[in-house]
Design a protein around this motif. Structure first.
Motif, short mmCIF file in Angstrom:
data_model
loop_
_atom_site.label_atom_id
_atom_site.label_comp_id
_atom_site.label_asym_id
_atom_site.label_seq_id
_atom_site.Cartn_x
_atom_site.Cartn_y
_atom_site.Cartn_z
N GLN A 9 0.83 -1.20 0.00
CA GLN A 9 0.00 0.00 0.00
C GLN A 9 0.87 1.26 0.00
O GLN A 9 0.55 2.23 -0.68
CB GLN A 9 -0.94 0.00 1.20
CG GLN A 9 -2.07 -1.01 1.05
CD GLN A 9 -2.87 -1.19 2.32
OE1 GLN A 9 -2.34 -1.14 3.43
NE2 GLN A 9 -4.17 -1.41 2.17
N ASP A 20 -5.67 -0.14 -5.52
CA ASP A 20 -5.91 0.35 -4.15
C ASP A 20 -7.04 -0.43 -3.48
O ASP A 20 -6.90 -0.89 -2.35
CB ASP A 20 -6.27 1.84 -4.15
CG ASP A 20 -5.09 2.74 -4.41
OD1 ASP A 20 -3.94 2.26 -4.36
OD2 ASP A 20 -5.32 3.93 -4.67
N ASN A 21 -8.15 -0.57 -4.19
CA ASN A 21 -9.29 -1.30 -3.64
C ASN A 21 -8.93 -2.75 -3.36
O ASN A 21 -9.33 -3.33 -2.35
CB ASN A 21 -10.49 -1.23 -4.58
CG ASN A 21 -11.06 0.17 -4.69
OD1 ASN A 21 -10.86 1.01 -3.82
ND2 ASN A 21 -11.75 0.44 -5.77
N ASN A 24 -6.73 -3.00 -0.30
CA ASN A 24 -7.56 -2.82 0.91
C ASN A 24 -8.34 -4.09 1.23
O ASN A 24 -8.45 -4.49 2.40
CB ASN A 24 -8.51 -1.64 0.74
CG ASN A 24 -7.80 -0.30 0.79
OD1 ASN A 24 -6.73 -0.17 1.38
ND2 ASN A 24 -8.38 0.69 0.14
N GLU A 25 -8.86 -4.73 0.20
CA GLU A 25 -9.57 -5.99 0.39
C GLU A 25 -8.61 -7.08 0.89
O GLU A 25 -8.97 -7.89 1.73
CB GLU A 25 -10.23 -6.41 -0.92
CG GLU A 25 -11.32 -7.43 -0.74
CD GLU A 25 -12.14 -7.60 -2.02
OE1 GLU A 25 -11.58 -8.01 -3.05
OE2 GLU A 25 -13.35 -7.33 -1.96
N GLN A 27 -6.02 -6.56 2.76
CA GLN A 27 -5.79 -6.27 4.18
C GLN A 27 -6.95 -6.79 5.03
O GLN A 27 -6.73 -7.40 6.07
CB GLN A 27 -5.60 -4.78 4.39
CG GLN A 27 -5.23 -4.42 5.81
CD GLN A 27 -4.85 -2.96 5.96
OE1 GLN A 27 -4.96 -2.17 5.02
NE2 GLN A 27 -4.40 -2.60 7.13
N GLU A 28 -8.18 -6.57 4.60
CA GLU A 28 -9.34 -7.08 5.31
C GLU A 28 -9.29 -8.61 5.40
O GLU A 28 -9.62 -9.19 6.44
CB GLU A 28 -10.64 -6.67 4.61
CG GLU A 28 -10.96 -5.20 4.67
CD GLU A 28 -12.20 -4.87 3.85
OE1 GLU A 28 -13.14 -5.70 3.82
OE2 GLU A 28 -12.22 -3.80 3.23
#
Length: 156
Positions: A9, A20-21, A24-25, A27-28
């Protein structure tokens, strides 16, 4: 795994909305994996299995992550590699089959646990969770190699 996504990131964040999305996914997904695995700070004192809802949420997020990779991110990277050079295209072509093998592991995990309920004994769950964790680690490494190739060779 979480350190890897944070570095990704930092390195590529803000450069491409789809990536980016996706990061982020990722990371979740890692955070949820840590929760169901009982890693710190989520360790369980009684060493109980995770709640079925947590496992189901993990499976759903896993499928969403895989789908985004295959149907959004990889296509963008493949198109960029085709346009920008044979070496980039060769690298992408050598990595995709290795990523596909991790997809098979994830699909097997999902098939086995996506519809688990409280009455299920979940024999072998800890081993399967370990296998999916190792597979995800490899997948993230390969995906990062693709993203790095994209940004090293294809940004203006």
């Amino acid at each position: 795994m979480l350190t890897r996504v944070e570095k990704a990131q930092q390195k590529w964040g803000g450069s491409h909305t789809v990536i980016d999305n996706w990061l982020n996914e990722r990371q979740e997904l890692i955070v949820l994996y840590c929760k169901i695995a009982g890693f710190a700070p989520y360790d369980k004192k009684d060493h109980a299995l995770p709640e079925p809802e947590q496992i189901q949420s993990f499976c759903q997020l896993l499928m969403d992550y895989l789908s985004a990779g295959h149907f959004e991110v990889y296509d963008d990277i493949a198109k960029a590699c085709e346009k920008k050079g044979l070496e980039s295209q060769k690298l992408a072509n050598s990595i995709y089959p290795r990523i596909s093998s991790t997809t098979d592991v994830a699909l097997d995990f999902n098939d086995k646990y996506a519809e688990v309920d409280k009455e299920d004994l979940l024999e072998g769950f800890d081993n399967d969770l370990s296998v999916i964790g190792e597979s995800l680690e490899l997948r993230f490494e390969l995906e990062d190699e693709l993203i790095d190739n994209l940004f090293s060779n294809h940004t203006d």
